[in-house]
Design an enzyme around this catalytic site. Structure first.
Site, PDB file in Angstrom:
ATOM      1  N   HIS A   4      13.547  -1.153 -22.413  1.00 17.67           N
ATOM      2  CA  HIS A   4      12.869  -2.082 -23.257  1.00 17.67           C
ATOM      3  C   HIS A   4      13.870  -3.036 -23.356  1.00 17.67           C
ATOM      4  O   HIS A   4      13.195  -4.369 -23.603  1.00 17.67           O
ATOM      5  CB  HIS A   4      12.572  -1.424 -24.501  1.00 17.67           C
TER       6      HIS A   4
ATOM      7  N   GLU B 128      11.881  -5.350 -10.598  1.00 22.65           N
ATOM      8  CA  GLU B 128      13.044  -5.751  -9.820  1.00 22.65           C
ATOM      9  C   GLU B 128      12.963  -5.749  -8.395  1.00 22.65           C
ATOM     10  O   GLU B 128      13.360  -6.556  -7.512  1.00 22.65           O
ATOM     11  CB  GLU B 128      14.112  -4.782 -10.382  1.00 22.65           C
TER      12      GLU B 128
ATOM     13  N   GLN C 166      22.194  -2.427 -11.082  1.00 21.58           N
ATOM     14  CA  GLN C 166      21.101  -2.298 -10.107  1.00 21.58           C
ATOM     15  C   GLN C 166      20.520  -3.709  -9.433  1.00 21.58           C
ATOM     16  O   GLN C 166      20.323  -3.703  -8.135  1.00 21.58           O
ATOM     17  CB  GLN C 166      20.034  -1.818 -10.909  1.00 21.58           C
TER      18      GLN C 166
ATOM     19  N   ASN D  65      10.795  -1.578 -14.674  1.00 23.99           N
ATOM     20  CA  ASN D  65      11.638  -2.188 -14.625  1.00 23.99           C
ATOM     21  C   ASN D  65      12.113  -2.407 -13.178  1.00 23.99           C
ATOM     22  O   ASN D  65      12.265  -3.360 -12.265  1.00 23.99           O
ATOM     23  CB  ASN D  65      12.721  -2.314 -15.702  1.00 23.99           C
ATOM     24  N   SER D  66      12.442  -1.099 -12.656  1.00 21.10           N
ATOM     25  CA  SER D  66      12.735  -0.876 -11.317  1.00 21.10           C
ATOM     26  C   SER D  66      11.665  -1.523 -10.229  1.00 21.10           C
ATOM     27  O   SER D  66      12.089  -2.212  -9.587  1.00 21.10           O
ATOM     28  CB  SER D  66      12.842   0.433 -11.149  1.00 21.10           C
TER      29      SER D  66
HETATM   30  O1  LIG Z   1      22.294   2.461 -12.354  1.00 22.02           O
HETATM   31  C1  LIG Z   1      21.239   1.928 -12.941  1.00 22.02           C
HETATM   32  C2  LIG Z   1      20.194   2.372 -13.246  1.00 22.02           C
HETATM   33  C3  LIG Z   1      19.168   1.532 -13.865  1.00 22.02           C
HETATM   34  N1  LIG Z   1      19.761   0.415 -14.117  1.00 22.02           N
HETATM   35  C4  LIG Z   1      18.666  -0.666 -14.762  1.00 22.02           C
HETATM   36  O2  LIG Z   1      17.976   0.236 -15.910  1.00 22.02           O
HETATM   37  C5  LIG Z   1      16.451  -0.079 -16.004  1.00 22.02           C
HETATM   38  C6  LIG Z   1      15.762   1.018 -15.983  1.00 22.02           C
HETATM   39  O3  LIG Z   1      14.476   0.704 -16.146  1.00 22.02           O
HETATM   40  P1  LIG Z   1      13.392   1.282 -15.759  1.00 22.02           P
HETATM   41  O4  LIG Z   1      13.266   1.195 -13.981  1.00 22.02           O
HETATM   42  O5  LIG Z   1      12.073   0.759 -16.337  1.00 22.02           O
HETATM   43  O6  LIG Z   1      13.386   2.816 -16.028  1.00 22.02           O
HETATM   44  P2  LIG Z   1      13.759   3.873 -17.168  1.00 22.02           P
HETATM   45  O7  LIG Z   1      14.843   3.507 -17.772  1.00 22.02           O
HETATM   46  O8  LIG Z   1      13.467   5.249 -16.749  1.00 22.02           O
HETATM   47  O9  LIG Z   1      12.320   3.226 -18.234  1.00 22.02           O
HETATM   48  C7  LIG Z   1      11.577   3.781 -19.142  1.00 22.02           C
HETATM   49  O10 LIG Z   1      10.935   2.772 -19.674  1.00 22.02           O
HETATM   50  C8  LIG Z   1      10.239   1.812 -18.694  1.00 22.02           C
HETATM   51  C9  LIG Z   1       9.304   0.891 -19.668  1.00 22.02           C
HETATM   52  O11 LIG Z   1       8.602   1.427 -20.748  1.00 22.02           O
HETATM   53  C10 LIG Z   1       8.922   2.923 -18.299  1.00 22.02           C
HETATM   54  O12 LIG Z   1       8.315   1.943 -17.186  1.00 22.02           O
HETATM   55  C11 LIG Z   1       9.618   4.045 -17.456  1.00 22.02           C
HETATM   56  O13 LIG Z   1       8.580   4.760 -16.903  1.00 22.02           O
HETATM   57  C12 LIG Z   1      10.416   4.927 -18.495  1.00 22.02           C
HETATM   58  O14 LIG Z   1      11.179   5.931 -17.735  1.00 22.02           O
HETATM   59  C13 LIG Z   1      16.463  -1.251 -14.935  1.00 22.02           C
HETATM   60  O15 LIG Z   1      16.389  -2.480 -15.528  1.00 22.02           O
HETATM   61  C14 LIG Z   1      17.424  -1.175 -13.988  1.00 22.02           C
HETATM   62  O16 LIG Z   1      17.892  -2.283 -13.360  1.00 22.02           O
HETATM   63  C15 LIG Z   1      20.751  -0.266 -13.790  1.00 22.02           C
HETATM   64  O17 LIG Z   1      21.125  -1.358 -14.256  1.00 22.02           O
HETATM   65  N2  LIG Z   1      21.603   0.596 -13.342  1.00 22.02           N
END
Ligand SMILES: O=c1ccn([C@@H]2O[C@H](COP(=O)(O)OP(=O)(O)O[C@H]3O[C@H](CO)[C@@H](O)[C@H](O)[C@H]3O)[C@@H](O)[C@H]2O)c(=O)[nH]1
Length: 453
Positions: free
Chosen positions: A16, A362, A339, A358-359
């Protein structure tokens, strides 16, 4: 007339915080002040990762939710959410009284913030940090279309959406999901709908763009869904601000934490590396970890694998992996990485991801094809979209390391399927950039939103 000030009330999770911070930058650029409101835990963590001073016009206000060190693994999430709500409400009420805020934007797990704004006669909008499709599924499910999903059908027909199977639904709506999750989502949608004035649509800002979900953005009559994404740092889009390379609010990284990923990637061949990460929340079971290790070894390609661990957890995971030595020779395992920098590096050939939104955004924006391994929440829906609607990845159908290996090879081996997903990934990268460029759809939507407020 004074400057506008938007309060951005953001749930303290990386998924978020990242899009909210990026949205904040867009608002600042358009001459709007922003107060970023989140928990003490998140504010402290963000301050550790980012030594840089906040840009002018942006300030941070935090509130204690009783979990200043974060929710521990295995902690009571129900209690956590209710404490967050009661403390957050009070703090936000106080903030709105003492600032010159003209508008509130809140991320969806903070829907109580909309009620506080309403009491203070302040207009508000939801920042939805998942795809529009997921919001549509929730809406239709809670508005007369629950029967097929509840019956466990694999042929779920919802207005304006492609036929869905059980595995494509947000996990909160699965028949076996605990009732409290469904109630929580129902309550969130009801709060959203309650904000609707007669003959008016509820405004929802969505981290997506028009070309990606053209029908879904228009599927619900009572909502005005505005695609304002991809909300990622601009250096990865038009490159106009090359210094804008990170979101600026990492919860898990410290400035000393240079994992050496960039220099390691520099030494790899173009498009050769398999990048593996499951976001900021998930902790995989030992068996799943072994399956990934088995697949990576069988592929025999260089890999970069993020294995998350909280600081207070014991050293374990990869030390315990039965094939740790062999893995170490082939690839690199880290606790956390930047990431976006990884996905933007030419050495990365595919992204094995849980499909957190977000992943997903991205990888679409950086043109990296995915191997989707969804686990829960919205991830099954996101994986369905990535594979079927956008054609930029393949989804692992269960079956452990062998199936994962097969899917990684499908994306990496240069064969027909591999060429198609790569081409589609490139296409979405271009369209993502177009959306955010001057006069692109998201650029225009953000400006239309600012006009309206
Ligand atoms: O080593 C890492 C791993 C992740 N990230 C960042 O962390 C964020 C992760 O976000 P996301 O990919 O959405 O995963 P979650 O952290 O698991 O997000 C939760 O929140 C999201 C938004 O509600 C939902 O879509 C997912 O299912 C829920 O698990 C991204 O921006 C990545 O770039 C990093 O910078 N470095």
């Amino acid at each position: 007339m004074g400057r506008r000030r938007v309060v951005l009330a953001t749930f303290p999770a990386q998924g978020h915080i990242n899009p909210a911070l990026q949205f904040a930058k867009r608002l600042l650029n358009a001459g709007t002040d922003v107060t970023f409101f989140t928990s003490v835990y998140a504010s402290r963590r963000m301050a550790i990762s980012s030594a840089a001073a906040s840009p002018p016009g942006l300030d941070f206000v935090s509130f204690s939710d009783g979990y200043d060190d974060g929710l521990k693994p295995g902690g009571d999430s129900g209690r956590y959410m209710s404490e967050m709500k009661s403390h957050g409400r009070e703090a936000l009420r106080g903030l709105l009284l003492r600032t010159d805020a003209t508008f509130l934007v809140y991320s969806h797990l903070f829907s109580w913030a909309a009620e506080v704004a309403r009491d203070a006669h302040l207009p508000s909008a939801l920042l939805w940090v998942e795809p529009a499709t997921v919001l549509c599924i929730y809406h239709f499910y809670f508005n007369g279309h629950a029967a097929a999903a509840d019956a466990g059908s694999d042929d779920i027909r919802l207005p304006h959406l492609p036929p869905l199977r059980q595995r494509d639904l947000p996990t909160f709506l699965l028949p076996e999901a605990p009732e409290r999750f469904k109630s929580m989502m129902r309550e969130k949608l009801e709060t959203l709908d309650a904000g609707r004035a007669e003959n008016e649509k509820v405004k929802v800002l969505v981290n997506t763009f028009d070309a990606l979900e053209p029908d879904e953005l228009r599927a619900v009559d009572r909502y005005e869904l505005m695609g304002i994404g991809p909300l990622i740092p601009t250096a990865y889009l038009d490159g106009r601000d090359p210094s804008d390379i990170s979101y600026g609010g990492d919860l898990f990284r410290t400035p000393e934490d240079d994992c050496g990923c960039a220099s390691w990637l520099d030494a790899q061949a173009p498009s050769s590396v398999v990048y593996v990460s499951f976001g900021s929340v998930l902790k995989l079971q030992k068996e799943q970890m072994e399956g990934i290790a088995e697949a990576l070894l069988a592929c025999a390609r260089p890999f970069l694998w993020v294995i998350r661990r909280n600081e207070d957890e014991e050293e374990e995971d990869e030390e315990e992996l039965s094939l740790a030595m062999e893995l170490g020779k082939l690839g690199k395992m880290v606790r956390w990485c930047a990431q976006l920098e990884i996905l933007g590096h030419g050495a990365v050939g595919c992204f094995v991801t849980h499909c957190g939104w977000n992943s997903a955004v991205e990888s679409l924006s950086l043109g990296v094809p995915v191997v989707a391994v969804p686990q829960w929440f919205d991830q099954g829906t996101n994986a369905k979209l990535m594979e079927d609607a956008w054609g930029c990845g393949v989804r692992v159908g269960g079956g452990g390391g062998g199936e994962l290996r097969r899917c990684i090879e499908m994306v990496m081996d240069g064969g027909e399927k591999s060429r198609v997903v790569r081409e589609n990934a490139r296409k979405w990268k271009d369209l993502a950039r177009e959306a955010m460029a001057d006069n692109g759809s998201s650029f225009n939507n953000i400006h239309a939103f600012l006009q309206q407020i």
